[in-house]
Design an enzyme around this catalytic site. Structure first.
Site, PDB file in Angstrom:
ATOM      1  N   GLY A 325       0.858  -1.191   0.000  1.00 48.95           N
ATOM      2  CA  GLY A 325       0.000   0.000   0.000  1.00 48.95           C
ATOM      3  C   GLY A 325       0.886   1.230   0.000  1.00 48.95           C
ATOM      4  NE  ARG A 326       4.050   2.756   5.376  1.00 45.43           N
ATOM      5  CZ  ARG A 326       3.379   3.244   6.430  1.00 45.43           C
ATOM      6  NH1 ARG A 326       3.295   4.531   6.599  1.00 45.43           N
ATOM      7  NH2 ARG A 326       2.841   2.425   7.317  1.00 45.43           N
ATOM      8  NE  ARG A 363       1.222   7.134   8.558  1.00 43.13           N
ATOM      9  CZ  ARG A 363       2.511   7.195   8.737  1.00 43.13           C
ATOM     10  NH1 ARG A 363       3.174   8.307   8.439  1.00 43.13           N
ATOM     11  NH2 ARG A 363       3.179   6.153   9.195  1.00 43.13           N
ATOM     12  CB  CYS A 394      -9.803  22.495  19.884  1.00 45.29           C
ATOM     13  SG  CYS A 394     -10.558  23.831  19.012  1.00 45.29           S
TER      14      CYS A 394
HETATM   15  N1  LLP Z   1      -1.808  -6.276   3.746  1.00 48.16           N
HETATM   16  C1  LLP Z   1      -2.334  -6.294   4.976  1.00 48.16           C
HETATM   17  C2  LLP Z   1      -3.050  -7.471   5.436  1.00 48.16           C
HETATM   18  C3  LLP Z   1      -2.218  -5.164   5.791  1.00 48.16           C
HETATM   19  O1  LLP Z   1      -2.746  -5.179   6.998  1.00 48.16           O
HETATM   20  C4  LLP Z   1      -1.533  -4.023   5.299  1.00 48.16           C
HETATM   21  C5  LLP Z   1      -1.434  -2.822   6.116  1.00 48.16           C
HETATM   22  C6  LLP Z   1      -1.002  -4.055   4.012  1.00 48.16           C
HETATM   23  C7  LLP Z   1      -1.145  -5.215   3.258  1.00 48.16           C
HETATM   24  C8  LLP Z   1      -0.288  -2.894   3.397  1.00 48.16           C
HETATM   25  O2  LLP Z   1       0.871  -2.573   4.072  1.00 48.16           O
HETATM   26  P1  LLP Z   1       1.844  -1.434   3.507  1.00 48.16           P
HETATM   27  O3  LLP Z   1       2.440  -1.947   2.221  1.00 48.16           O
HETATM   28  O4  LLP Z   1       1.040  -0.223   3.299  1.00 48.16           O
HETATM   29  O5  LLP Z   1       2.866  -1.271   4.548  1.00 48.16           O
HETATM   30  N2  LLP Z   1      -2.118   3.284   9.381  1.00 48.16           N
HETATM   31  C9  LLP Z   1      -0.748   2.870   9.511  1.00 48.16           C
HETATM   32  C10 LLP Z   1      -0.437   1.678   8.642  1.00 48.16           C
HETATM   33  C11 LLP Z   1      -1.317   0.502   8.935  1.00 48.16           C
HETATM   34  C12 LLP Z   1      -1.028  -0.645   8.019  1.00 48.16           C
HETATM   35  C13 LLP Z   1      -2.138  -1.606   8.071  1.00 48.16           C
HETATM   36  N3  LLP Z   1      -1.970  -2.737   7.249  1.00 48.16           N
HETATM   37  C14 LLP Z   1       0.168   4.044   9.174  1.00 48.16           C
HETATM   38  O6  LLP Z   1      -0.336   5.102   8.882  1.00 48.16           O
HETATM   39  O7  LLP Z   1       1.373   3.904   9.212  1.00 48.16           O
END
Ligand code: LLP
Length: 470
Positions: A325-326, A363, A394
């Site tokens: 994702g990220r 974040r 606030c």
């Molecule tokens: N697959 C699963 C099952 C996941 O739980 C996640 C992310 C991903 C893939 C994708 O991971 P990435 O490639 O984005 O690292 N809100 C937090 C991040 C939470 C991630 C949740 N799961 C933040 O802002 O850092």
């Protein structure tokens, strides 16, 4: 004429904007602070996707999420092509849409051949509405409701089953339907890998003490159950995810090796596993010192471990999936804010306030995440002040950046925070009843609205005022 970026905005020897030669060498987008198309134009303004950021703010208002299509497409292609290059079997990259789920983003990743990982009925609905192909949609979450499971089944998506409750509910639904007319439901099993990695506690998921996935120490019971229910459940694969914003490569290689062991065990129970999904997690550069592997450097060793493991075990190569994702969307987007009030506390600190904050980027307050910013209308001015960028909520903790290095600023300047594509809009809120910002997609000098700015009317749309209170 568009100039190359000015030396003044280099910090600690690393530039915020890529040089032309870096871009030509096809830098991994997750390693660049600003989107790949970022430039400084002859008005000394930041330009993204050929659009002057100050003009975008005049046209669409602020705060404004600005998403660079070139960066997103490049990241998608790099993932897709790296698997093609390094894996002899079939592969499928999924976009973890929890990072930023909306129609336009789903449509872009779909058009580049990616599938989509969804984690709720709402994300599934959006992906389908964007035209994504259900055969390439995988439904996650550790507590899918019965309605969500039925929605996923009816859509034709694959369900990544997380626990016994879901497994039993699926069998129940299938039995009520006298087994499904379309054959057994297509599922994968999510297992907890018990692999630790260095990231924030809230975004680690692989350790044994995690709410996600089946206990890997009880695989025999799980596989025995699934093998007996094959008329209801077609278990095509195994899934695991170890966490997010990870810079080390070893934990993912360890995961790949472990998944081969799981695969071998599943085979002994007569379960025909044809897919392995190694999750997401590759980190991105938020600050100069962040040094994540490139997309290619992340993909290659995983492919090697899976190929080698299957070769040794004499197993056919499974279809290999991952779900970043990220690293697909994080650095493709910046958030532009207008600077308003400032407050200097002599000898202590100078606060500069912007027109958004924790509602559009939760974040920093949630994970103490660190961001970098530039001033879009003063790109070549040297950094001469250290200031704290405050949001407008606030809440004392509503600080976007502590000790930001900036040129001298005044009210009306446009502050651009970098690396805001992942988990900003998707985790945004209406705290203090701030309408959510608009988002534009920029490419070739054109900006297209992909999220309309919320209005005050939108804020009360779901409110109900009982008769007796009127
Ligand atoms: N697959 C699963 C099952 C996941 O739980 C996640 C992310 C991903 C893939 C994708 O991971 P990435 O490639 O984005 O690292 N809100 C937090 C991040 C939470 C991630 C949740 N799961 C933040 O802002 O850092």
């Amino acid at each position: 004429m568009v100039s190359t970026f000015p030396a003044q905005i280099q910090t600690n020897g690393s530039s915020y904007i890529l040089s032309q030669s870096d871009r030509q060498q096809s830098v991994s987008p997750n390693q660049s602070l600003l989107p790949l198309s970022a430039k400084v134009n002859d008005r000394d303004n930041l330009e993204i996707g050929g659009c002057d950021v100050t003009t975008l703010v005049k046209q669409f208002g602020s705060p404004l999420y600005i998403l660079d299509e070139e960066s997103l497409q490049t990241a998608c292609r790099q993932y897709r092509d790296s698997f093609k290059q390094y894996y002899k079997g079939e592969s499928q990259v999924l976009y973890a849409s929890k990072a930023w789920n909306c129609l336009a983003v789903c449509a872009i990743v779909h058009s580049l051949g990616l599938g989509i990982d969804v984690a709720s009925g709402g994300e599934l609905y959006t992906a389908l509405q964007a035209g994504a192909n259900a055969e390439k949609i995988y439904f996650h979450s550790n507590n899918k409701s019965r309605d969500e499971l039925i929605f996923a089944i009816e859509s034709g998506s694959t369900i990544v089953v997380d626990n016994w409750y879901e497994l039993n509910t699926l069998v129940e639904i299938a039995s009520e339907n006298g087994s499904s007319t379309d054959g057994p439901y297509r599922i994968m099993l999510r297992l907890t890998p018990g692999i630790d990695c260095h990231t924030h506690d809230y975004i680690r998921t692989g350790q044994l003490d995690s709410k996600f996935g089946f206990d890997p120490n009880a695989l025999d019971d799980l596989f025995a159950f699934v093998s007996k229910k094959q008329s209801f459940l077609n278990c095509v694969g195994l899934h695991a995810h170890i966490g997010s914003q990870i810079f080390e490569k070893q934990p993912h290689q360890d995961l790949a090796a472990l998944m081969i062991e799981w695969l071998k065990k599943a085979v002994t129970y007569g379960i025909n596993i044809t897919e392995l999904n190694v999750g997401g997690g590759l980190g991105i550069k938020y600050v100069e010192s962040d040094d994540p592997p490139t997309i290619e450097e992340w993909v290659k060793p995983i492919c090697e471990v899976i190929e080698q493991g299957c070769h040794v075990a004499n197993l056919p190569l499974p279809k290999l999936l991952c779900e970043p994702g990220r690293s697909l969307i994080g650095t493709t987007c910046v958030t532009a804010y207008s600077i308003g009030a400032s407050k200097e506390i002599p000898g202590i600190r100078k606060y500069i306030s912007v027109d958004g904050g924790m509602s559009d980027n939760p974040r920093p307050i949630t994970y103490q995440s660190i961001y970098r910013a530039v001033v879009a209308n003063k790109m070549s001015l040297p950094f001469t002040q250290t200031v704290t960028i405050a949001g407008k909520h606030c809440e004392s903790g509503d600080i976007l950046i502590k000790d930001a290095q900036l040129p001298l600023t005044e009210s009306g300047d446009i502050l651009v925070v970098m690396g805001t594509g992942a988990y900003n809009y998707s985790m945004s809120s209406n705290y203090n009843r701030l309408p959510r910002p608009a988002a534009v997609l920029v490419a070739d000098g054109e900006a297209s609205l992909i999220l309309q700015r919320e209005s005050y009317q939108d804020l009360i749309r779901q409110d109900c005022l009982p008769e007796r209170l009127k």
